[in-house]
Scaffold this motif. Structure first.
Motif, PDB file in Angstrom:
ATOM      1  N   HIS A 141      31.057  31.844  32.057  1.00  0.00           N
ATOM      2  CA  HIS A 141      32.404  32.304  32.410  1.00  0.00           C
ATOM      3  C   HIS A 141      32.437  32.658  33.881  1.00  0.00           C
ATOM      4  O   HIS A 141      31.721  33.537  34.340  1.00  0.00           O
ATOM      5  CB  HIS A 141      32.765  33.520  31.561  1.00  0.00           C
ATOM      6  N   GLY A 142      33.274  31.971  34.660  1.00  0.00           N
ATOM      7  CA  GLY A 142      33.405  32.274  36.067  1.00  0.00           C
ATOM      8  C   GLY A 142      34.008  33.643  36.290  1.00  0.00           C
ATOM      9  O   GLY A 142      34.761  34.155  35.452  1.00  0.00           O
ATOM     10  N   LEU A 143      33.690  34.232  37.432  1.00  0.00           N
ATOM     11  CA  LEU A 143      34.232  35.543  37.795  1.00  0.00           C
ATOM     12  C   LEU A 143      35.216  35.455  38.956  1.00  0.00           C
ATOM     13  O   LEU A 143      35.893  36.431  39.268  1.00  0.00           O
ATOM     14  CB  LEU A 143      33.095  36.495  38.177  1.00  0.00           C
ATOM     15  N   GLY A 144      35.280  34.319  39.576  1.00  0.00           N
ATOM     16  CA  GLY A 144      36.151  34.117  40.738  1.00  0.00           C
ATOM     17  C   GLY A 144      35.842  32.747  41.285  1.00  0.00           C
ATOM     18  O   GLY A 144      35.800  31.768  40.537  1.00  0.00           O
ATOM     19  N   ILE A 145      35.609  32.639  42.597  1.00  0.00           N
ATOM     20  CA  ILE A 145      35.195  31.370  43.171  1.00  0.00           C
ATOM     21  C   ILE A 145      33.770  31.061  42.716  1.00  0.00           C
ATOM     22  O   ILE A 145      32.902  31.934  42.722  1.00  0.00           O
ATOM     23  CB  ILE A 145      35.261  31.431  44.708  1.00  0.00           C
ATOM     24  N   VAL A 151      37.955  30.168  36.414  1.00  0.00           N
ATOM     25  CA  VAL A 151      39.167  30.986  36.530  1.00  0.00           C
ATOM     26  C   VAL A 151      39.770  30.918  37.927  1.00  0.00           C
ATOM     27  O   VAL A 151      40.794  31.557  38.193  1.00  0.00           O
ATOM     28  CB  VAL A 151      38.874  32.461  36.173  1.00  0.00           C
ATOM     29  N   CYS A 152      39.158  30.161  38.809  1.00  0.00           N
ATOM     30  CA  CYS A 152      39.639  30.073  40.188  1.00  0.00           C
ATOM     31  C   CYS A 152      40.670  28.961  40.305  1.00  0.00           C
ATOM     32  O   CYS A 152      40.376  27.809  39.964  1.00  0.00           O
ATOM     33  CB  CYS A 152      38.468  29.817  41.132  1.00  0.00           C
ATOM     34  N   PRO A 153      41.877  29.246  40.782  1.00  0.00           N
ATOM     35  CA  PRO A 153      42.881  28.189  40.949  1.00  0.00           C
ATOM     36  C   PRO A 153      42.399  27.157  41.963  1.00  0.00           C
ATOM     37  O   PRO A 153      41.636  27.478  42.884  1.00  0.00           O
ATOM     38  CB  PRO A 153      44.122  28.943  41.436  1.00  0.00           C
ATOM     39  N   PRO A 154      42.823  25.896  41.813  1.00  0.00           N
ATOM     40  CA  PRO A 154      42.292  24.811  42.640  1.00  0.00           C
ATOM     41  C   PRO A 154      42.358  25.061  44.143  1.00  0.00           C
ATOM     42  O   PRO A 154      41.417  24.734  44.874  1.00  0.00           O
ATOM     43  CB  PRO A 154      43.155  23.613  42.233  1.00  0.00           C
ATOM     44  N   THR A 155      43.436  25.641  44.630  1.00  0.00           N
ATOM     45  CA  THR A 155      43.595  25.846  46.062  1.00  0.00           C
ATOM     46  C   THR A 155      42.498  26.719  46.655  1.00  0.00           C
ATOM     47  O   THR A 155      42.136  26.567  47.830  1.00  0.00           O
ATOM     48  CB  THR A 155      44.969  26.472  46.357  1.00  0.00           C
ATOM     49  N   LEU A 156      41.944  27.640  45.869  1.00  0.00           N
ATOM     50  CA  LEU A 156      40.962  28.593  46.386  1.00  0.00           C
ATOM     51  C   LEU A 156      39.516  28.163  46.157  1.00  0.00           C
ATOM     52  O   LEU A 156      38.590  28.889  46.526  1.00  0.00           O
ATOM     53  CB  LEU A 156      41.183  29.966  45.749  1.00  0.00           C
ATOM     54  N   ARG A 157      39.302  26.998  45.563  1.00  0.00           N
ATOM     55  CA  ARG A 157      37.941  26.593  45.230  1.00  0.00           C
ATOM     56  C   ARG A 157      37.144  26.180  46.464  1.00  0.00           C
ATOM     57  O   ARG A 157      37.668  25.589  47.388  1.00  0.00           O
ATOM     58  CB  ARG A 157      37.961  25.465  44.197  1.00  0.00           C
ATOM     59  N   SER A 188      44.127  45.962  47.767  1.00  0.00           N
ATOM     60  CA  SER A 188      42.901  46.135  47.002  1.00  0.00           C
ATOM     61  C   SER A 188      41.712  45.783  47.876  1.00  0.00           C
ATOM     62  O   SER A 188      41.860  45.415  49.048  1.00  0.00           O
ATOM     63  CB  SER A 188      42.916  45.243  45.750  1.00  0.00           C
ATOM     64  N   SER A 189      40.507  45.841  47.271  1.00  0.00           N
ATOM     65  CA  SER A 189      39.293  45.444  47.981  1.00  0.00           C
ATOM     66  C   SER A 189      39.002  43.962  47.798  1.00  0.00           C
ATOM     67  O   SER A 189      37.992  43.463  48.282  1.00  0.00           O
ATOM     68  CB  SER A 189      38.100  46.278  47.497  1.00  0.00           C
ATOM     69  N   GLY A 190      39.843  43.262  47.056  1.00  0.00           N
ATOM     70  CA  GLY A 190      39.724  41.816  46.956  1.00  0.00           C
ATOM     71  C   GLY A 190      38.843  41.290  45.856  1.00  0.00           C
ATOM     72  O   GLY A 190      38.554  40.091  45.822  1.00  0.00           O
ATOM     73  N   GLY A 191      38.403  42.117  44.921  1.00  0.00           N
ATOM     74  CA  GLY A 191      37.613  41.617  43.804  1.00  0.00           C
ATOM     75  C   GLY A 191      38.429  40.661  42.954  1.00  0.00           C
ATOM     76  O   GLY A 191      39.634  40.843  42.779  1.00  0.00           O
ATOM     77  N   PRO A 192      37.794  39.614  42.389  1.00  0.00           N
ATOM     78  CA  PRO A 192      38.553  38.614  41.647  1.00  0.00           C
ATOM     79  C   PRO A 192      39.278  39.156  40.429  1.00  0.00           C
ATOM     80  O   PRO A 192      40.332  38.647  40.049  1.00  0.00           O
ATOM     81  CB  PRO A 192      37.490  37.583  41.249  1.00  0.00           C
TER      82      PRO A 192
END
Length: 338
Positions: free
Chosen positions: A95-99, A138-144, A239-243
């Motif tokens: 399970h991904g956590l972000g990028i 869980v990361c949307p394509p634009t942010l990968r 925020s601090s930017g956590g996914p």
């Protein structure tokens, strides 16, 4: 939660002393979680998590071998899940956590995973096999991240959160724009409050209300503001930017001000996350206060940030729901969960 709603038996294995708060059966494994600093090299970050994986594996394997799960889901930082899957023959899903982490981080993890597999006599399982499993992205394509990906067998999973508790009474707020702030520390909370309490903006601040005195009409302070109740009414997030915070907010199309303590954070406000955020280095609370004063008005007033966030919101809406992922993992050639 989606798996339980579909009638499957779900167990959460987590650090000793931690609970999910979701009414799910919990197995305590390993020692209580130690504080983690986001800084350091990729190898140092990998070593931080892997150093405690041996203890978690010792606790997890006997339980898993007795229970014989059909499917084990572990996050990108947890090598104990891969070891338990190899020992029990369960299907393993990451399970991904972000990028998705870069290959350099995988190489560091692989050294620790290989050692654990050998320690438990799982010599027929190769480290490379751990890259062939299904990855829930869980990361949307634009942010990968560009370049070689660790896992190529992926399913897109819409990032969501489970709301806990209820929001405090949302009294009539005096200003047009409302901002939700999820600070990393009490000091950052005080800095954000100092920057915004006298500004023409409504502030929803997640902090301990007892730490602050009476506030003006534009400020609400509570320990928790559930996403579903407040995000649709906000214009931005601090925020601090956590996914776990950033991605659900992007799912509501919110531009974000990220107050980063990363060593590589930009010294000034920098447009990041495909134009949907401003990031500023805030090593001390005074820097956080100044960053909020300087950058939040631009974030809220410049429509380009909202447009970029709206595009990512569309991408997230097109990703599979947790319910759809559970169906895919349990009916399309993957053994059913217990």
């Amino acid at each position: 939660m989606a798996a339980r709603a579909a009638g499957h038996h779900v167990v959460i294995a987590t650090g000793a002393g931690l609970t999910t708060g979701l009414g799910l059966e919990t197995w305590p494994i390993g020692a209580a979680n130690a504080p983690f600093s986001r800084g350091g090299t990729a190898a140092e970050r990998a070593a931080f998590f892997a150093s405690s994986a041996a203890r978690r594996t010792e606790d997890l394997l006997p339980r898993a071998e007795a229970w014989r799960p059909d499917l084990i889901v572990s996050d990108t930082a947890e090598v104990a899940g891969a070891v338990a899957a190899a020992a029990t023959g369960a299907r393993h899903v990451v399970h991904g956590l972000g990028i998705m982490p870069p290959m350099v981080l995988w190489n560091a993890y692989a050294l620790h995973l290989d050692g654990l597999l050998a320690r438990w006599g799982l010599l027929s399982t190769s480290v490379d096999a751990a890259r062939d499993v299904t990855y829930l992205d869980v990361c949307p394509p634009t942010l990968r991240r560009q370049g070689e990906r660790i896992w190529t067998n992926t399913l897109d999973l819409r990032p969501t959160t489970v709301s806990r508790g209820t929001a405090p009474p949302m009294r009539a707020l005096p200003h047009r724009n409302t901002v939700l702030a999820r600070p990393q520390s009490p000091a950052d909370a005080a800095a954000i409050l100092s920057a915004l309490r006298n500004q023409p903006i409504n502030l929803l601040l997640e902090a301990d209300p007892s730490s602050f005195g009476p506030q003006p009409a534009n400020v609400l302070i509570a320990t928790n503001f559930p996403d579903a109740e407040v995000l649709p009414h906000c214009a931005a997030l601090i925020s601090s930017g956590g996914p776990g915070v950033l991605l659900p907010a992007l799912g509501h199309g919110l531009p974000q001000l990220i107050l980063s303590t990363e060593p590589t954070a930009p010294p000034e406000g920098e447009i990041t996350h495909a134009g949907a955020a401003l990031t500023a280095a805030t090593p001390v609370p005074a820097a956080a206060e100044q960053a909020v004063r300087t950058h939040l008005p631009r974030l809220v007033e410049d429509p380009d940030f909202a447009s970029a966030a709206a595009w990512i919101q569309v991408e997230i809406a097109a990703m599979s729901s947790p319910e759809a992922i559970v169906r895919a993992l349990t009916t399309e050639g993957v053994p059913a969960l217990r």
